[in-house]
Design an enzyme around this catalytic site. Structure first.
Site, PDB file in Angstrom:
ATOM      1  N   SER A  66       0.830  -1.201   0.000  1.00 61.42           N
ATOM      2  CA  SER A  66       0.000   0.000   0.000  1.00 61.42           C
ATOM      3  C   SER A  66       0.867   1.255   0.000  1.00 61.42           C
ATOM      4  CB  SER A  66      -0.915   0.031   1.232  1.00 61.42           C
ATOM      5  OG  SER A  66      -1.693   1.212   1.223  1.00 61.42           O
ATOM      6  N   LYS A  87      -4.491  -6.720   3.846  1.00 55.85           N
ATOM      7  CA  LYS A  87      -4.460  -5.666   2.834  1.00 55.85           C
ATOM      8  C   LYS A  87      -5.868  -5.376   2.314  1.00 55.85           C
ATOM      9  CE  LYS A  87      -2.743  -2.810  -0.276  1.00 55.85           C
ATOM     10  NZ  LYS A  87      -3.704  -2.695  -1.370  1.00 55.85           N
ATOM     11  N   HIS A 132      -7.534  -3.310   4.844  1.00 60.87           N
ATOM     12  CA  HIS A 132      -6.951  -1.970   4.703  1.00 60.87           C
ATOM     13  C   HIS A 132      -7.660  -1.202   3.591  1.00 60.87           C
ATOM     14  CE1 HIS A 132      -4.331   0.673   2.321  1.00 60.87           C
ATOM     15  NE2 HIS A 132      -3.719   1.004   3.437  1.00 60.87           N
ATOM     16  N   ASN A 133      -7.838  -1.844   2.447  1.00 63.20           N
ATOM     17  CA  ASN A 133      -8.483  -1.174   1.318  1.00 63.20           C
ATOM     18  C   ASN A 133      -9.950  -0.882   1.606  1.00 63.20           C
ATOM     19  OD1 ASN A 133      -6.005  -1.634   0.134  1.00 63.20           O
ATOM     20  ND2 ASN A 133      -6.865  -2.242  -1.831  1.00 63.20           N
ATOM     21  N   GLU A 189      -9.994   2.072   3.646  1.00 60.13           N
ATOM     22  CA  GLU A 189      -9.686   3.182   2.742  1.00 60.13           C
ATOM     23  C   GLU A 189     -10.958   3.650   2.024  1.00 60.13           C
ATOM     24  OE1 GLU A 189      -7.524   3.234  -1.526  1.00 60.13           O
ATOM     25  OE2 GLU A 189      -6.268   2.505   0.124  1.00 60.13           O
TER      26      GLU A 189
END
Length: 502
Positions: free
Chosen positions: A148, A203, A206-207, A210
């Site tokens: 990222s 991840k 995380h996205n 986001e």
């Protein structure tokens, strides 16, 4: 993927391209992210071998951005493999899906037992679970790592979230931690996450977060623009002020810059950008995983739906000519309302992360991952898109209480919610009264209200399910786990359906 014979090697140094094992690591896939990661590795003193399916990209990179650096270019996988020091380490930066599987097959033809394949793309974690098992069955090691930080992060220091074959971690750790972003002194934003698909799962979350952060910011922007009627420069000033306080983060900072940016005619460029949002799928995957694990990831789900609704622009424009909302009413005290917006944004952001961590906890139970939740927050502190001062507090919360049930129960975050609650409600009320959609802000508030409730109307829902489907229910005056069925109509059967929980 190119075949393994009959191609020449191109090189940036006199020793490169000879087929001798000199490269510390290899990278396949020279799109912007791949190129930038290679340049990052080379800048840290590593010799890097590169390969790309399109030969021209190798030539262009070696003769351009890679010129004069410790980068060796190859146009066939056999010479690429010979250039790597054993155990070989190759990072794949190709489009998620079939291209990754194709690349793995090509490498398995030229790699040997004990070599390491690293997928640095946005692969689905379930694919990574499958690939880890497959590559290990061939005697090699496999790592799926989240990367990222975008193009800039890849070049200057990304956040890296590796998982997969744990035996491979000591062998790649020096390289991955060297190229990662650093925080709090010289701590790398990269550490081992867990087995098989753990890295790509983290991840993915995380996205998803986001997506949520971006949607929250966009809702605040719409309120500032339409309810308060602020100019783009004035809105930029608001975000600049917030970026100096508790909301300090990469996304708040770039929002300030975007709002202030002028087109060639001197007008705000943002105003000229079509209001249809794209997505690559990781937010959707997060929502699907939440449904599968039964985690109420409401805010991130609304962020995904909001992008979908934005994409239906032509239909929205037609609808706007048919339906009319209330007349906009500016708050009596705009400055006080801006403070309310700041607090509402902060509170909703806390909920987004709390939900994301709940999802990771449930996945860890399912797949028996030993996730370090404080360490994950540290990995997100620098280099990545959601990096913020806020994450340091999340790390502290899990460092103090590794088994923390919900981030909202940490005293620091409890105090934030309590202090922001009135402002949060005023913002949602004002948005509703003015006909401004704030699905992420309002769903986060609804989740909080549901989470703090010692009673919810699910008793009626269970009665309804038992009425039409004999799905049974539990009673408040009986032990948990004991199920009952009622013949509600007097002419139904006494047989009940089997009891299960999705």
């Amino acid at each position: 993927m190119g075949n393994t014979e009959g191609y020449r090697a191109v090189h940036a140094t006199s020793a490169a391209g000879t087929g001798s094992a000199e490269a510390d690591i290899g990278l396949i896939g020279l799109a912007v992210m791949g190129e930038n990661l290679v340049l990052n590795m080379a800048s840290k003193g590593f010799t890097v071998a590169v390969f790309n399916r399109t030969a021209a990209k190798v030539d262009s990179f070696i003769q351009g951005r890679g010129a004069g650096k410790k980068i060796q270019g190859y146009q066939d996988t056999a010479s690429f493999a010979r250039a790597l020091k054993p155990p070989r380490k190759a990072m794949i930066m190709v489009k998620a899906g079939e291209a990754v599987d194709d690349t793995i097959e090509q490498l398995l033809k030229v790699f040997e037992k004990g070599d390491i394949i690293i997928d640095g793309g946005n692969s689905n974690y379930q694919d990574t679970i499958r690939r880890t098992a497959y590559v290990e069955s061939q005697g090699l090691w496999y790592i799926g790592t989240g990367v990222s930080g975008g193009e800039e992060g890849a070049l200057t220091g990304p956040s890296l979230m590796p998982g997969g074959s744990s035996a491979a971690w000591p062998l790649v750790k020096p390289i991955l931690q060297a190229i990662a972003a650093k925080v709090e002194g010289d701590i790398p934003c990269c550490d081992w996450v867990g087995e098989n698909g753990a890295g790509h799962f983290v991840k993915m979350v995380h996205n998803g977060i986001e997506y949520g952060d971006m949607q929250l910011i966009c809702e605040i922007y719409q309120v500032l623009k339409q309810v308060l009627g602020l100019s783009y420069d004035a809105m930029g000033d608001v975000f600049d002020t917030w970026n100096k306080g508790d909301l300090n983060s990469y996304l708040i900072g770039i929002t300030r810059d975007i709002l202030r940016f002028k087109d060639t005619d001197g007008e705000p460029l943002a105003e000229k950008i079509l209001d249809t949002a794209g997505q690559k799928g990781t937010g959707k995957w997060t929502g699907i995983a939440a449904l599968e694990f039964g985690v109420p990831l409401t805010l991130i789900g609304e962020a995904v739906w909001s992008r979908c609704l934005s994409a239906a622009r032509n239909e929205r424009v037609r609808s706007s000519k048919i339906f009319f909302g209330p007349k906009l009413a500016k708050p009596a005290d705009p400055e006080a309302f801006i403070q309310d917006l700041e607090k509402a944004l902060y509170a909703a952001k806390v909920v987004s992360y709390a939900q994301g961590y709940l999802l990771m906890r449930e996945a860890a139970k399912e797949y028996k991952w030993n996730l370090n939740y404080g360490g994950i927050a540290l990995m997100w502190r620098g280099g990545c898109i959601i990096r913020s001062v806020f994450l340091g507090k999340i790390k502290e919360a899990f460092d103090k209480h590794p088994d923390l049930e919900n981030l909202l129960l940490d005293p620091f975050f409890t105090s934030i919610i309590e202090e922001a609650q009135a402002s949060w409600r005023r913002v949602v009320i004002a948005a509703v009264e003015n006909g401004i959609p704030v699905p992420a802000l309002s769903s986060a508030l609804a989740y909080f209200d549901g989470y703090r409730s010692d009673w919810l109307p699910a008793n009626l829902l269970q009665a309804q399910r038992d009425y039409f489907g004999a799905h049974t229910y539990e009673r408040v005056d009986k032990p948990r786990g004991e199920f009952f069925h009622t013949n509600w109509t007097g002419h139904g059967a006494v047989t009940s359906a089997s009891t299960y929980t999705v």
